[in-house]
Write a protein that holds these residues in place. Structure first.
Motif, PDB file in Angstrom:
ATOM      1  N   LYS A 232      12.348  -8.848  16.781  1.00  0.00           N
ATOM      2  CA  LYS A 232      12.287  -8.392  15.395  1.00  0.00           C
ATOM      3  C   LYS A 232      13.466  -7.463  15.139  1.00  0.00           C
ATOM      4  CE  LYS A 232       8.704  -6.687  12.316  1.00  0.00           C
ATOM      5  NZ  LYS A 232       9.610  -6.513  11.270  1.00  0.00           N
ATOM      6  N   SER A 283      24.039 -14.972   3.596  1.00  0.00           N
ATOM      7  CA  SER A 283      22.739 -15.387   3.040  1.00  0.00           C
ATOM      8  C   SER A 283      22.446 -14.755   1.688  1.00  0.00           C
ATOM      9  CB  SER A 283      21.540 -15.093   3.968  1.00  0.00           C
ATOM     10  OG  SER A 283      21.771 -15.554   5.259  1.00  0.00           O
ATOM     11  N   THR A 411      15.880 -12.365  -1.848  1.00  0.00           N
ATOM     12  CA  THR A 411      15.301 -11.089  -1.428  1.00  0.00           C
ATOM     13  C   THR A 411      15.417 -10.954   0.084  1.00  0.00           C
ATOM     14  OG1 THR A 411      13.218  -9.896  -1.214  1.00  0.00           O
ATOM     15  CG2 THR A 411      13.011 -12.207  -1.687  1.00  0.00           C
TER      16      THR A 411
HETATM   17  C1  MCA Z   1       9.682  -9.137   4.729  1.00  0.00           C
HETATM   18  N1  MCA Z   1       9.112  -8.831   3.547  1.00  0.00           N
HETATM   19  C2  MCA Z   1       9.962  -9.103   2.573  1.00  0.00           C
HETATM   20  C3  MCA Z   1      11.099  -9.624   3.201  1.00  0.00           C
HETATM   21  N2  MCA Z   1      10.901  -9.635   4.544  1.00  0.00           N
HETATM   22  N3  MCA Z   1       9.853  -8.968   1.239  1.00  0.00           N
HETATM   23  C4  MCA Z   1      10.900  -9.355   0.503  1.00  0.00           C
HETATM   24  N4  MCA Z   1      12.040  -9.880   1.049  1.00  0.00           N
HETATM   25  C5  MCA Z   1      12.158 -10.038   2.381  1.00  0.00           C
HETATM   26  N5  MCA Z   1      13.258 -10.566   2.908  1.00  0.00           N
HETATM   27  C6  MCA Z   1       7.798  -8.290   3.254  1.00  0.00           C
HETATM   28  C7  MCA Z   1       6.847  -8.329   4.399  1.00  0.00           C
HETATM   29  O1  MCA Z   1       6.034  -9.486   4.280  1.00  0.00           O
HETATM   30  C8  MCA Z   1       6.073  -7.042   4.213  1.00  0.00           C
HETATM   31  O2  MCA Z   1       5.064  -7.255   3.271  1.00  0.00           O
HETATM   32  C9  MCA Z   1       7.038  -6.092   3.557  1.00  0.00           C
HETATM   33  O3  MCA Z   1       8.017  -6.933   2.937  1.00  0.00           O
HETATM   34  C10 MCA Z   1       7.734  -5.129   4.463  1.00  0.00           C
HETATM   35  O4  MCA Z   1       8.350  -5.827   5.455  1.00  0.00           O
HETATM   36  P1  MCA Z   1       9.435  -5.143   6.401  1.00  0.00           P
HETATM   37  O5  MCA Z   1       8.766  -4.680   7.654  1.00  0.00           O
HETATM   38  O6  MCA Z   1      10.287  -4.197   5.667  1.00  0.00           O
HETATM   39  O7  MCA Z   1      10.303  -6.398   6.663  1.00  0.00           O
HETATM   40  P2  MCA Z   1      10.967  -6.805   7.972  1.00  0.00           P
HETATM   41  O8  MCA Z   1       9.992  -7.500   8.820  1.00  0.00           O
HETATM   42  O9  MCA Z   1      11.700  -5.609   8.496  1.00  0.00           O
HETATM   43  O10 MCA Z   1      11.989  -7.886   7.440  1.00  0.00           O
HETATM   44  C11 MCA Z   1      13.071  -7.556   6.644  1.00  0.00           C
HETATM   45  C12 MCA Z   1      14.226  -8.416   7.121  1.00  0.00           C
HETATM   46  C13 MCA Z   1      13.741  -9.878   7.075  1.00  0.00           C
HETATM   47  C14 MCA Z   1      14.638  -8.042   8.531  1.00  0.00           C
HETATM   48  C15 MCA Z   1      15.393  -8.188   6.181  1.00  0.00           C
HETATM   49  O11 MCA Z   1      13.320 -10.211   5.771  1.00  0.00           O
HETATM   50  C16 MCA Z   1      14.765 -10.837   7.563  1.00  0.00           C
HETATM   51  O12 MCA Z   1      14.903 -11.051   8.767  1.00  0.00           O
HETATM   52  N6  MCA Z   1      15.543 -11.456   6.668  1.00  0.00           N
HETATM   53  C17 MCA Z   1      16.539 -12.431   7.023  1.00  0.00           C
HETATM   54  C18 MCA Z   1      16.247 -13.716   6.367  1.00  0.00           C
HETATM   55  C19 MCA Z   1      17.179 -14.843   6.855  1.00  0.00           C
HETATM   56  O13 MCA Z   1      17.348 -15.061   8.026  1.00  0.00           O
HETATM   57  N7  MCA Z   1      17.768 -15.537   5.917  1.00  0.00           N
HETATM   58  C20 MCA Z   1      18.710 -16.581   6.191  1.00  0.00           C
HETATM   59  C21 MCA Z   1      18.294 -17.821   5.489  1.00  0.00           C
HETATM   60  P3  MCA Z   1       3.626  -6.592   3.431  1.00  0.00           P
HETATM   61  O14 MCA Z   1       3.869  -5.134   3.535  1.00  0.00           O
HETATM   62  O15 MCA Z   1       2.936  -7.000   2.190  1.00  0.00           O
HETATM   63  O16 MCA Z   1       3.068  -7.216   4.670  1.00  0.00           O
HETATM   64  S1  MCA Z   1      19.578 -19.061   5.682  1.00  0.00           S
HETATM   65  C22 MCA Z   1      20.506 -18.883   4.270  1.00  0.00           C
HETATM   66  O17 MCA Z   1      20.173 -18.137   3.405  1.00  0.00           O
HETATM   67  C23 MCA Z   1      21.863 -19.551   4.150  1.00  0.00           C
HETATM   68  C24 MCA Z   1      21.984 -20.829   4.881  1.00  0.00           C
HETATM   69  C25 MCA Z   1      22.921 -18.591   4.659  1.00  0.00           C
HETATM   70  O18 MCA Z   1      23.950 -18.462   3.975  1.00  0.00           O
HETATM   71  O19 MCA Z   1      22.681 -17.989   5.692  1.00  0.00           O
END
Ligand code: MCA
Ligand code: AMP
Length: 508
Positions: A232, A283, A411
């Motif tokens: 993580k 991304s 997001t």
């Molecule tokens: C988690 N939550 C989010 C997100 N991630 N809400 C909005 N946006 C998000 N990205 C929710 C959780 O469900 C949780 O909700 C609350 O927000 C708090 O989570 P938190 O602990 O702060 O989140 P985290 O586990 O630390 O994750 C944040 C993060 C993660 C590390 C930024 O979202 C992440 O790894 N993002 C990367 C995404 C990625 O790999 N994208 C690439 C796609 P609750 O409290 O209700 O449970 S590929 C793409 O886009 C193209 C091809 C490219 O160009 O790369």
């Protein structure tokens, strides 16, 4: 060439060197390769045929790595799924893809039991222990016969992976990614970012998406680099690991860089960054303020690149530091062509804003089972990205992205099409209509926000109830972080919803 064959060849060259160190546990290239072979033999034993879809819904763990490449080895099509998808969401992906095998863990298997029971031809395998109604990975691996020889029956133009990406109508589309797409993009990045076997990549991204899977995992394995994998993302341990493990590359989304800078400002002891070669972001748009702040703190200029599920990595800033510019996503990667077009698909005048189109070996083979959607996404062989941008005629056509034609919220690096969330909200008995918008957010870049009007005759619902309703049905990042109830949604004389008015009203 089949990507799994290519990576297996690299593995043979690096045998005893650590390929992945997962939360402190090292796996050499030889071990990784042998595990992939064992998992491939298992897939054959379970009856996987060429072209079969194999769904994988797992948290970040080594089994995911072995399975993904084992599926490609036997000529199957891997379907990586967000581990947080709710059972209702999973049902759609399994049914749309017609998957015949489903790998998951006990917790997710139990949660999705009712949904899984609807698929008579689907066989589930749990990777941890045993579960009633599923095969046990460890027990099945024990039964794998010796002497299995890998054949890699699929080639360049065969589909290797189906990656689901949200759709404008609310229905996700499965982007069919071929071996050619994967291999050519891996090689283009290898060249542009000057990957080498001296690299140590800190891998803190999710594994089930293009960024963490294709760019980071495949890129590292292909280069013979060592991948330090964190389950993580955590900003403090990211900084510490970079210093302690002498990392050379980090990849992240802007939210991760934002959190890294916040942590940096709080740290008593700053990490030693002398081993670092490059910090890469993508991304989602990296703000100029983030670019500048990161350089001021660390001395490193973030390298920003632009990608899409349907086209892998498209453009990148140069590896040479002086060529990296804030807000620009750089130049097309080797083998990728881009143009900026007007709505009639002719080129804009130099420097003007239009839709970014692309073609090349990176561009996917189409949407699974959606020939019309596929046809709509191309014009004369060029893929229509839905992103708006311009090329700087005075800087060799350097690309800047300025917005999106598609109604999309990004997001924390994840895409959310408002329609999908609106459909869920409008399924609630109290809601008359719903509008979902993205509002600026310091942490996530954009914040999913819902504005709803309630029906008169039904018992009123509170914002908290409505947000909880979403959480039961949608993966966390798609759920509104805020929900406002208003009397009536604003519409123009034609009846069209005026979302820009809602953005103006609620952005404060
Ligand atoms: C988690 N939550 C989010 C997100 N991630 N809400 C909005 N946006 C998000 N990205 C929710 C959780 O469900 C949780 O909700 C609350 O927000 C708090 O989570 P938190 O602990 O702060 O989140 P985290 O586990 O630390 O994750 C944040 C993060 C993660 C590390 C930024 O979202 C992440 O790894 N993002 C990367 C995404 C990625 O790999 N994208 C690439 C796609 P609750 O409290 O209700 O449970 S590929 C793409 O886009 C193209 C091809 C490219 O160009 O790369
Ligand atoms: P996905 O569908 O998850 O593959 O997301 C692809 C979309 O992410 C692109 O169409 C862009 O809108 C956006 N994107 C990716 N990289 C960048 C970047 N560096 N800057 C701005 N937007 C980006």
């Amino acid at each position: 060439m089949n990507l799994a064959r290519k990576l297996s060849e690299t593995a043979h060259a690096f045998g005893a060197k650590p390929a992945v160190i997962f939360e402190g546990t090292p796996y050499t290239f030889g071990q990784v390769d042998r595990e992939i072979e064992r998992y491939a033999a298992l897939l054959k034993r379970l009856g996987a045929q060429v072209g079969d879809r194999v769904a994988i819904q797992l948290p970040k763990r080594m089994e995911f790595v072995f399975l993904e490449l084992a599926v490609l080895t036997v000529g199957g099509v891997a379907l990586p799924l967000n581990p947080d998808y709710r059972p209702e969401e999973l049902e759609y992906f399994l049914s749309d893809s017609g998957s015949s095998l489903f790998f998951t863990d006990n917790a997710r298997f139990s949660r999705a039991r009712d949904v899984l029971a609807k698929f008579s031809g689907l066989r589930s395998v749990v990777v941890d222990g045993e579960a009633d109604g599923a095969f046990s990975l460890s027990a099945e691996l024990e039964k794998v016969p010796r002497g299995y020889v890998r054949e890699f029956p699929t080639e360049d133009d065969d589909v290797a992976i189906i990656c689901y990406t949200s759709g404008t109508t609310g229905r996700s589309k499965g982007a069919m990614i071929t071996h050619r797409n994967l291999v050519s993009n891996t090689m283009a990045l290898h060249q542009s970012w000057q990957w080498s076997d001296g690299d140590v990549l800190l891998h803190a991204l999710p594994l089930f998406h293009v960024h963490g899977l294709f760019v980071a995992l495949h890129g590292g394995l292909n280069a013979g680099a060592t991948i330090i994998m964190h389950e993580k993302f955590d900003p403090v341990s990211t900084w510490e690991t970079i210093g302690e493990q002498r990392c050379t590359i980090l990849m992240g989304v802007p939210t991760m860089y934002q959190r890294l800078m916040n942590a940096w400002e709080q740290m008593d002891k700053r990490p030693d960054l002398s081993s670092m070669r490059v910090f890469i972001s993508g991304s989602a748009p990296l703000l100029e303020t983030q670019f500048i702040r990161f350089e001021q703190h660390t001395g490193f200029r973030i390298l920003e690149r632009y990608g899409m599920t349907e086209a892998g990595m498209i453009t990148s800033n140069p590896i040479e530091v002086e060529g990296r510019k804030a807000q620009s996503v750089g130049f097309p990667l080797p083998g990728v062509e881009i143009r900026v077009a007007k709505p009639d698909a002719t080129d804009v005048a130099p420097g003007e804003v239009g839709e970014v189109l692309m073609r090349g070996e990176n561009v996917f083979a189409g949407y699974w089972g959606m020939p019309e959607k596929t046809a709509e996404s191309f014009v004369e062989g060029w893929f229509k990205s839905g992103d708006l941008g311009y090329q700087d005629a005075n800087d060799k056509g350097r690309l800047y992205l300025v917005g999106r034609q598609k109604e999309l919220i990004i997001t924390g690096g994840y895409n959310v099409y408002p329609k999908e969330v609106e459909n869920i909200l409008e399924g609630h008995t109290a809601i008359l209509e719903a509008a979902v918008i993205g509002l600026p957010d310091e942490d996530f870049g954009e914040r999913v926000t819902a504005v709803v009007a309630l029906k008169e005759a039904t018992p009123a619902a509170t914002p908290d109830e409505l947000m909880a309703y979403c959480k039961e049905r949608l993966v966390g990042y798609k759920c509104p972080k805020q929900l406002f109830i208003i009397d009536r949604l604003p519409r123009n004389q034609m009846g069209k919803l005026q979302k820009n008015q809602l953005v103006e009203r609620f952005r404060q």
